[in-house]
Design a protein around this motif. Sequence first.
Motif, mmCIF file in Angstrom:
data_model
loop_
_atom_site.group_PDB
_atom_site.id
_atom_site.type_symbol
_atom_site.label_atom_id
_atom_site.label_comp_id
_atom_site.label_asym_id
_atom_site.label_seq_id
_atom_site.Cartn_x
_atom_site.Cartn_y
_atom_site.Cartn_z
ATOM 1 N N ARG A 1 0.814 -1.207 0.000
ATOM 2 C CA ARG A 1 0.000 0.000 0.000
ATOM 3 C C ARG A 1 0.854 1.268 0.000
ATOM 4 N NH1 ARG A 1 -4.757 0.955 4.396
ATOM 5 N NH2 ARG A 1 -5.889 2.582 3.295
ATOM 6 N N VAL A 2 2.029 1.216 0.643
ATOM 7 C CA VAL A 2 2.907 2.394 0.711
ATOM 8 C C VAL A 2 3.283 2.887 -0.686
ATOM 9 C CG1 VAL A 2 5.079 1.098 0.945
ATOM 10 C CG2 VAL A 2 4.889 3.390 1.909
ATOM 11 N N SER A 3 3.340 1.990 -1.661
ATOM 12 C CA SER A 3 3.637 2.394 -3.040
ATOM 13 C C SER A 3 2.607 3.395 -3.543
ATOM 14 C CB SER A 3 3.649 1.183 -3.979
ATOM 15 O OG SER A 3 4.737 0.360 -3.711
ATOM 16 N N TYR A 4 1.343 3.134 -3.274
ATOM 17 C CA TYR A 4 0.273 3.999 -3.772
ATOM 18 C C TYR A 4 0.168 5.286 -2.964
ATOM 19 C CZ TYR A 4 -0.492 0.167 -6.787
ATOM 20 O OH TYR A 4 -0.279 -0.791 -7.734
ATOM 21 N N THR A 5 0.553 5.238 -1.697
ATOM 22 C CA THR A 5 0.610 6.464 -0.902
ATOM 23 C C THR A 5 1.650 7.400 -1.505
ATOM 24 O OG1 THR A 5 -0.060 5.271 1.075
ATOM 25 C CG2 THR A 5 1.036 7.394 1.408
ATOM 26 N N ASN A 6 2.818 6.856 -1.872
ATOM 27 C CA ASN A 6 3.870 7.667 -2.494
ATOM 28 C C ASN A 6 3.478 8.108 -3.899
ATOM 29 O OD1 ASN A 6 6.816 7.847 -1.092
ATOM 30 N ND2 ASN A 6 5.594 6.182 -0.240
ATOM 31 N N LEU A 7 2.863 7.225 -4.668
ATOM 32 C CA LEU A 7 2.421 7.609 -6.013
ATOM 33 C C LEU A 7 1.373 8.718 -5.936
ATOM 34 C CD1 LEU A 7 2.203 4.109 -7.739
ATOM 35 C CD2 LEU A 7 3.808 5.956 -8.290
ATOM 36 N N HIS A 8 0.500 8.651 -4.944
ATOM 37 C CA HIS A 8 -0.520 9.685 -4.780
ATOM 38 C C HIS A 8 0.117 11.043 -4.491
ATOM 39 C CE1 HIS A 8 -3.802 11.934 -2.762
ATOM 40 N NE2 HIS A 8 -4.489 11.422 -3.763
ATOM 41 N N SER A 9 1.159 11.052 -3.681
ATOM 42 C CA SER A 9 1.812 12.336 -3.390
ATOM 43 C C SER A 9 2.616 12.834 -4.590
ATOM 44 C CB SER A 9 2.699 12.229 -2.147
ATOM 45 O OG SER A 9 3.777 11.369 -2.384
ATOM 46 N N ARG A 10 2.975 11.945 -5.508
ATOM 47 C CA ARG A 10 3.771 12.307 -6.680
ATOM 48 C C ARG A 10 2.929 12.614 -7.917
ATOM 49 N NH1 ARG A 10 7.239 7.641 -8.342
ATOM 50 N NH2 ARG A 10 6.352 7.772 -10.394
#
Length: 161
Positions: free
Chosen positions: A86-95
């Motif tokens: 899930r952390v991947s999508y949290t970072n992608l969302h901020s990017r």
Amino acid sequence: MTGYITKPPGMVNASLIEFLPELESEYSKYPMTHERWFQPNEKGPKGEPCFVAATEVEEETTTVKKDYTFCKTGPNGTGYYSLLCRVSYTNLHSRIGSVAPTGCGGGLCLCFASQANREEHDRYDDCKRVIFMRKCCSVPNDKKASNQVMNNAVAIAPTIG
């Protein structure tokens, strides 16, 4: 699939890859139907690590690695997190904002933009919606995520007035 995302899966997947190339992975194909998010300390379905620490050189270049996304922040530090985390999508969302299309036809409204520019913004919006859904949902399942997002919207709509 109807609801939050209305385009066919092939179009959504093309949009995901257009704006976030690391999403060209079987792990992130829309619609996702995985049973659970993996943790960074686990092994993925093929036995691969769910987290690979970045070297100093990689921190500067952030190359794309198949089945991973580069994250500056995460529970294991800077590195490559599996697209099943899930952390991947949290970072992608901020990017995601940094890859937004430019140009609105000279104003803040797309109504003066070219047809091609409006279509690009539409594809970007699809990508942004999918990333948002995946960031918010407790399981990596796009149908469940879509239902959750729509239910949340319906629940707060009466309070907006």
